[in-house]
Design a protein around this motif. Structure first.
Motif, short mmCIF file in Angstrom:
data_model
loop_
_atom_site.label_atom_id
_atom_site.label_comp_id
_atom_site.label_asym_id
_atom_site.label_seq_id
_atom_site.Cartn_x
_atom_site.Cartn_y
_atom_site.Cartn_z
N LEU A 181 0.83 -1.20 0.00
CA LEU A 181 0.00 0.00 0.00
C LEU A 181 0.87 1.26 0.00
CD1 LEU A 181 -2.81 -1.08 2.51
CD2 LEU A 181 -3.06 -0.70 0.04
N ALA A 182 1.94 1.24 0.80
CA ALA A 182 2.84 2.40 0.85
C ALA A 182 3.51 2.63 -0.50
CB ALA A 182 3.89 2.21 1.94
N MET A 183 3.90 1.53 -1.18
CA MET A 183 4.52 1.65 -2.49
C MET A 183 3.55 2.23 -3.51
SD MET A 183 7.37 1.04 -4.12
CE MET A 183 8.27 -0.33 -3.41
N ALA A 184 2.32 1.71 -3.51
CA ALA A 184 1.31 2.21 -4.45
C ALA A 184 1.01 3.68 -4.20
CB ALA A 184 0.04 1.38 -4.33
N TYR A 238 12.52 6.50 -9.54
CA TYR A 238 13.15 5.23 -9.93
C TYR A 238 12.12 4.13 -10.12
CZ TYR A 238 18.23 5.83 -9.92
OH TYR A 238 19.52 6.14 -10.25
N MET A 239 11.14 4.07 -9.21
CA MET A 239 10.13 3.02 -9.31
C MET A 239 9.34 3.15 -10.61
SD MET A 239 10.42 0.92 -6.89
CE MET A 239 8.97 0.02 -7.46
N ILE A 240 9.09 4.39 -11.04
CA ILE A 240 8.36 4.59 -12.29
C ILE A 240 9.27 4.37 -13.50
CG2 ILE A 240 7.20 6.35 -13.71
CD1 ILE A 240 6.10 7.52 -11.07
N ARG A 241 10.46 4.93 -13.46
CA ARG A 241 11.38 4.87 -14.61
C ARG A 241 11.82 3.44 -14.89
NH1 ARG A 241 13.53 6.49 -19.06
NH2 ARG A 241 15.13 8.07 -19.15
N PHE A 242 12.01 2.63 -13.82
CA PHE A 242 12.48 1.25 -13.99
C PHE A 242 11.38 0.24 -13.64
CE2 PHE A 242 16.48 3.60 -13.39
CZ PHE A 242 17.19 3.15 -14.49
N LEU A 292 2.21 -2.47 -15.65
CA LEU A 292 1.55 -2.30 -14.35
C LEU A 292 1.08 -3.63 -13.79
CD1 LEU A 292 -0.54 0.92 -15.06
CD2 LEU A 292 1.27 0.71 -13.36
N LEU A 293 0.50 -4.47 -14.65
CA LEU A 293 0.00 -5.77 -14.20
C LEU A 293 1.14 -6.67 -13.73
CD1 LEU A 293 -2.37 -7.72 -13.84
CD2 LEU A 293 -2.08 -8.42 -16.23
#
Length: 526
Positions: free
Chosen positions: A133-136, A186-190, A517-518
């Protein structure tokens, strides 16, 4: 240093990959004569943080190794597609790297090792629901709302004991006190790498270290086009035109022990590497520990000019927190293959096919990687070289009861061999090895928490002739501590200052790809 001629001159302050890329874009895309491009570098060698030097007798040194990525380094690959290979006539550096990487694909079989010296199963990320949840929530929270939040402000203690954190933190050198904004980027880019973080299959390797594989061919390309390089030249200050707006009128520099000035002509440009992640690095030896040094010239230059004009950023969040930005690396030169033979059997990876091997219970949070050999152009066949680092150099070791920062190369190697349970071969390995430690006070300064405006825009508002191209300028959505950030900044700087209407390779937006995303969602429940 060339004097101003009839044509406009461009002065790059710093000789790292950003400046070399900027010079190449000027030649390739702007038809700029090389003689009107000047690179001013403080060191006696080009390449900045993309270093790699040494020999069999004195030992080899790489302060750090950049990992490349095929899908996300859009402008780097565009640039390297134009640079001829030094070793394979008819091929570009990009084609050469792709061919090498295809022949030596990465698939780590030993990403994490526990204190018993056993390879851990890292298929599961180890998250609980609070971590997910924290990551999302982090990914969807706007940067302006995150502000100067740290990663450990956002996640609970459990997150920092997960397989994911051990692997992510050591792959990218994140610390719990680093910026939550940078982790989000980073989480989005990679995002596409997240399902294979445990094997690092997405890593693209160069045939040699980055100096030999990228900087040397780039330097030769620029030399052949007549670009002017002035080494051992330290730019100390910039003067600005009075009044509103930002126009540089004069450079102050030190050369051959003398203070000198260079007045800019109408239309001349200044493109500055502000700050440096590898500045003030210090080397130790097998019998001595490295020193911890303070700010050097690139930070002092940025401080001086930022005090003169608004919009030039704020170096303090990055430069004044060495306790949060430092860590220590080490390069080991082996005179035989004993360590490599043992390590290949232990990891089930031939050198160059694995990735970081992280000792997750190590007090120093130590990792090592064995590159394909030879890793240097001048490396003899019998010599083997590997690299490692510790994220917590101020902690006392598990076997050598000293802080890593106080240890000699021999003591660091001793600690490593204990973690691997190679005690039986310890004396034989150490007797033929040369471990050179390197303390880097600012190596993750670019990850330190920052506020909007602390990083200046590549071309600040109101600037007529000044741009920034370091890891400490602001490029929305992109991630620092990468080759791509430097090259993208250089391309933006050159095109913007020259008013060139050419496209810059866009950032791949994986967060809008349903399939990615999936896959990420499924991975979080592994």
């Amino acid at each position: 240093m060339a004097e101003n001629g009839n044509g406009r001159q461009v002065y790059f302050v710093g000789g790292g990959i950003a400046s070399l890329a900027g010079a190449a874009f000027l030649v390739r895309d702007c038809g700029f004569p090389g003689e009107q491009i000047h690179v001013l570098e403080e060191m006696k060698i080009l390449g900045g943080s993309n270093d790699g030097a040494g020999n069999e007798q004195q030992g080899y040194v790489i302060r750090g190794g950049r990992m490349l990525n095929d899908e996300t380094y859009e402008n780097l690959w565009d640039l390297l597609s134009s640079i001829p290979s030094l070793d394979q006539p008819g091929l570009s550096v990009r084609e050469e790297i792709v061919a090498f990487d295809t022949a030596h694909p990465t698939h780590s079989n030993a990403r994490l090792v526990n204190k018993e010296g056993q390879v851990e199963d890292v298929t599961s990320m180890g998250f609980d629901m609070a971590d997910r949840l924290a990551m999302a929530k982090l990914i969807v929270t706007p940067e302006e709302k995150l502000g100067t939040a740290r990663i450990n402000d956002w996640f609970g203690p459990h997150f920092f004991e997960t397989n994911f954190w051990f692997m992510w933190a050591t792959t990218f050198a994140f610390q719990p006190w680093h910026s939550a904004v940078e982790l989000k980027r980073y989480m989005i880019r990679f995002m596409h790498e997240y399902p294979r973080i445990h094997t690092l299959e997405g890593v693209t390797r160069t045939p040699y270290n980055q100096y030999d594989s990228i900087i040397l061919p780039l330097h030769k390309y620029l030399e052949e086009h007549g670009v002017d390089f002035t080494l051992k030249c330290t730019v100390t200050d910039l003067d600005f035109k009075e009044g509103d707006g930002i126009t540089v009128t004069r450079l102050h520099y030190m050369k051959d022990g003398a203070e000198q000035v260079l007045d800019l002509g109408e239309g001349d440009l200044v493109i500055v590497t502000n700050g440096s992640m590898t500045e003030s690095s210090s080397l130790g030896s097998m019998t001595s520990a490295p020193e911890l040094l303070g700010k050097g010239s690139s930070w002092k230059l940025w401080e001086r000019i930022a005090a003169k004009k608004p919009g030039l950023g704020n170096p303090s969040p990055f430069a004044d927190h060495i306790e949060g930005s430092k860590w220590e690396s080490f390069t080991v030169t082996c005179q035989d293959s004993r360590f490599f033979d043992l390590m290949e059997a232990f990891s089930r990876n031939k050198a160059g096919t694995g990735a970081l091997v992280t000792f997750k219970d190590s007090s120093w949070f130590m990792s090592i990687v064995l590159a394909h050999q030879p890793h240097f152009r001048n490396q003899p066949e019998h010599v083997k070289v590997f690299w490692g680092y510790g994220l917590f150099p101020d902690r006392v070791g598990d076997y050598v009861k000293k802080k890593m920062s106080d240890c000699t190369g021999e003591e660091i190697l001793t600690e490593l061999l204990h973690h691997l349970h190679f005690e039986k071969d310890r004396d034989a390995i150490i007797s033929t090895a040369n471990c050179i430690p390197c303390m880097m006070p600012f190596i993750t300064a670019q990850f330190m928490p920052r506020a909007l405006g602390d990083r200046p825009k590549v071309v600040p508002d109101g600037s007529t002739n000044l741009a920034f191209i370091s890891q400490f300028c602001e490029i929305p959505d992109d991630v620092v501590f990468t080759e791509e950030y430097s090259v993208r900044a250089a391309r933006i700087a050159v095109y913007t200052l020259l008013g060139l209407d050419k496209p810059i390779a866009p950032i791949n937006q994986y967060q809008y790809d349903v399939r990615t995303l999936l896959q990420g969602f499924v991975t979080s429940f592994r």
